[in-house]
Every structure is written in structure tokens, then in C-alpha cells.
Design a protein around this motif. Structure first.
Motif, PDB file in Angstrom:
ATOM      1  N   GLY A 143     -12.325  -2.585   5.024  1.00 50.05           N
ATOM      2  CA  GLY A 143     -12.802  -2.860   6.495  1.00 50.05           C
ATOM      3  C   GLY A 143     -12.384  -2.927   7.420  1.00 50.05           C
ATOM      4  O   GLY A 143     -12.869  -2.969   8.800  1.00 50.05           O
ATOM      5  N   ALA A 144     -11.002  -2.945   7.017  1.00 46.46           N
ATOM      6  CA  ALA A 144      -9.989  -3.220   9.047  1.00 46.46           C
ATOM      7  C   ALA A 144      -9.599  -1.497   8.826  1.00 46.46           C
ATOM      8  O   ALA A 144      -8.978  -0.972   8.629  1.00 46.46           O
ATOM      9  CB  ALA A 144      -9.138  -4.030   8.385  1.00 46.46           C
ATOM     10  N   ARG A 145      -9.402  -1.439   9.929  1.00 50.64           N
ATOM     11  CA  ARG A 145      -8.571  -0.252  10.459  1.00 50.64           C
ATOM     12  C   ARG A 145      -7.148  -0.543  10.915  1.00 50.64           C
ATOM     13  O   ARG A 145      -7.342  -0.898  11.266  1.00 50.64           O
ATOM     14  CB  ARG A 145      -9.517   0.636  11.838  1.00 50.64           C
ATOM     15  N   LEU A 146      -6.272   0.372   9.547  1.00 54.83           N
ATOM     16  CA  LEU A 146      -4.821   0.525  10.173  1.00 54.83           C
ATOM     17  C   LEU A 146      -4.674   1.104  11.494  1.00 54.83           C
ATOM     18  O   LEU A 146      -3.074   0.560  11.472  1.00 54.83           O
ATOM     19  CB  LEU A 146      -4.365  -0.123   8.769  1.00 54.83           C
ATOM     20  N   ALA A 147      -4.891   2.022  11.298  1.00 56.98           N
ATOM     21  CA  ALA A 147      -4.158   3.152  12.041  1.00 56.98           C
ATOM     22  C   ALA A 147      -5.162   4.122  12.251  1.00 56.98           C
ATOM     23  O   ALA A 147      -6.628   4.491  12.084  1.00 56.98           O
ATOM     24  CB  ALA A 147      -3.324   3.971  11.179  1.00 56.98           C
ATOM     25  N   GLU A 148      -4.587   4.838  13.774  1.00 51.21           N
ATOM     26  CA  GLU A 148      -6.243   5.787  14.150  1.00 51.21           C
ATOM     27  C   GLU A 148      -5.353   6.093  15.446  1.00 51.21           C
ATOM     28  O   GLU A 148      -4.454   5.666  16.410  1.00 51.21           O
ATOM     29  CB  GLU A 148      -6.790   4.509  14.585  1.00 51.21           C
ATOM     30  N   GLN A 149      -5.526   7.832  15.339  1.00 53.29           N
ATOM     31  CA  GLN A 149      -5.621   8.302  16.945  1.00 53.29           C
ATOM     32  C   GLN A 149      -7.067   8.546  17.123  1.00 53.29           C
ATOM     33  O   GLN A 149      -7.911   9.448  17.044  1.00 53.29           O
ATOM     34  CB  GLN A 149      -5.076   9.607  16.354  1.00 53.29           C
ATOM     35  N   GLU A 164      -8.302   3.172   7.616  1.00 57.40           N
ATOM     36  CA  GLU A 164      -8.944   1.724   6.982  1.00 57.40           C
ATOM     37  C   GLU A 164      -8.894   1.622   5.315  1.00 57.40           C
ATOM     38  O   GLU A 164      -9.200   2.180   4.982  1.00 57.40           O
ATOM     39  CB  GLU A 164     -10.550   1.909   7.331  1.00 57.40           C
ATOM     40  N   LYS A 165      -8.622  -0.318   5.032  1.00 53.66           N
ATOM     41  CA  LYS A 165      -8.594  -1.267   4.162  1.00 53.66           C
ATOM     42  C   LYS A 165      -9.273  -2.076   4.421  1.00 53.66           C
ATOM     43  O   LYS A 165      -9.484  -2.837   4.917  1.00 53.66           O
ATOM     44  CB  LYS A 165      -6.816  -1.264   4.011  1.00 53.66           C
ATOM     45  N   GLU A 207      -5.896   7.136   2.718  1.00 59.35           N
ATOM     46  CA  GLU A 207      -6.877   8.805   3.220  1.00 59.35           C
ATOM     47  C   GLU A 207      -7.425   8.227   4.578  1.00 59.35           C
ATOM     48  O   GLU A 207      -7.806   7.158   5.251  1.00 59.35           O
ATOM     49  CB  GLU A 207      -8.287   8.553   3.004  1.00 59.35           C
ATOM     50  N   ILE A 208      -7.104   9.472   5.772  1.00 61.61           N
ATOM     51  CA  ILE A 208      -7.203   9.656   6.653  1.00 61.61           C
ATOM     52  C   ILE A 208      -8.728  10.467   7.010  1.00 61.61           C
ATOM     53  O   ILE A 208      -9.263  11.004   6.131  1.00 61.61           O
ATOM     54  CB  ILE A 208      -6.197  10.760   7.068  1.00 61.61           C
ATOM     55  N   MET A 232       0.566  -1.144   0.069  1.00 59.15           N
ATOM     56  CA  MET A 232      -0.283   0.037   0.129  1.00 59.15           C
ATOM     57  C   MET A 232       1.362   1.351  -0.105  1.00 59.15           C
ATOM     58  O   MET A 232       1.765   1.540   0.964  1.00 59.15           O
ATOM     59  CB  MET A 232      -0.666  -0.290   1.189  1.00 59.15           C
ATOM     60  N   ALA A 233       0.556   2.115  -1.252  1.00 57.75           N
ATOM     61  CA  ALA A 233       1.502   2.848  -1.569  1.00 57.75           C
ATOM     62  C   ALA A 233       0.969   4.575   0.311  1.00 57.75           C
ATOM     63  O   ALA A 233      -0.138   4.129   0.569  1.00 57.75           O
ATOM     64  CB  ALA A 233       1.301   3.974  -2.334  1.00 57.75           C
ATOM     65  N   SER A 234       1.480   5.738   0.383  1.00 54.95           N
ATOM     66  CA  SER A 234       1.325   5.851   0.983  1.00 54.95           C
ATOM     67  C   SER A 234       0.766   7.117   0.250  1.00 54.95           C
ATOM     68  O   SER A 234      -0.044   7.327   1.345  1.00 54.95           O
ATOM     69  CB  SER A 234       2.691   7.109   1.385  1.00 54.95           C
TER      70      SER A 234
END
Length: 99
Positions: A25-31, A22-23, A7-8, A1-3
Motif C-alpha cells: 500500500g505504500a508507493r516506493l517509486a513513481e514517475q 507499490e508495496k 511490478e510497475i 525486495m528483489a528487482s
């Protein structure tokens, strides 16, 4: 997955919110933050999936939080060690910080 594919997105419901990636349906990063009052939130947690680590994703989430806070006149505090350290280290984002 490219930077540039990252999409935030932002959501806030019932006094809690998050900036996340999210990719499929899975959340890959969160704050994650909690709202203290209409003009004040506290960032409580930042997490990045190992497949995205080392790509500046946590900082991109923080930058999105700061831009959102600036646009809405919101102050940010942080109990999250990552976010707190970034605010203390980088004067360019401290205008929204309430340490």
C-alpha cells in the motif's frame, strides 16, 4: 525486495498519470506526468524511495513510460530533470520525445 519483485503499474485520471511501484500500500517509486492533450504528456516528477535507489528503478519507470507512449502514439516532454536528462542522453528513446 528483489528487482524482479518490482511490478510497475500505471494509472491516469483527470489529466494526470503515473507509472509507479507499490508495496504493501505504500508507493516506493513513481514517475508522474500531466496530459497536455490527447497525444502529448509532460513528465513532471520522478522519485524513488531510498530503499530502492541504485537499482535502476527510475530508468525502469522511464522505460515503461516510453513503451506506453510508443504503443499509444503519445509524445512525451519532460520538465523533470531526471527524465529530461535521460531523453537528451539516450537516442534510443528519443522517438517519443518532444523536447
Amino acid at each position: 525486495m528483489a528487482s524482479d519483485d518490482l511490478e510497475i503499474r500505471h494509472i491516469e485520471e483527470a489529466g494526470r498519470g503515473a507509472f509507479f511501484i507499490e508495496k504493501d500500500g505504500a508507493r516506493l517509486a513513481e514517475q508522474v506526468y500531466r496530459r497536455v492533450d490527447p497525444g502529448h504528456v509532460v513528465i513532471v516528477h520522478t522519485e524513488v524511495n531510498p530503499q530502492l535507489q541504485g537499482r535502476g528503478v527510475a530508468r525502469r519507470l522511464l522505460d515503461a513510460s516510453v513503451a506506453w507512449a510508443r504503443a499509444g502514439g503519445t509524445r512525451i516532454a519532460a520538465t523533470c530533470p531526471y527524465a529530461k536528462a535521460q531523453f537528451e542522453k539516450d537516442a534510443s528513446i528519443r522517438d517519443v520525445y518532444q523536447g
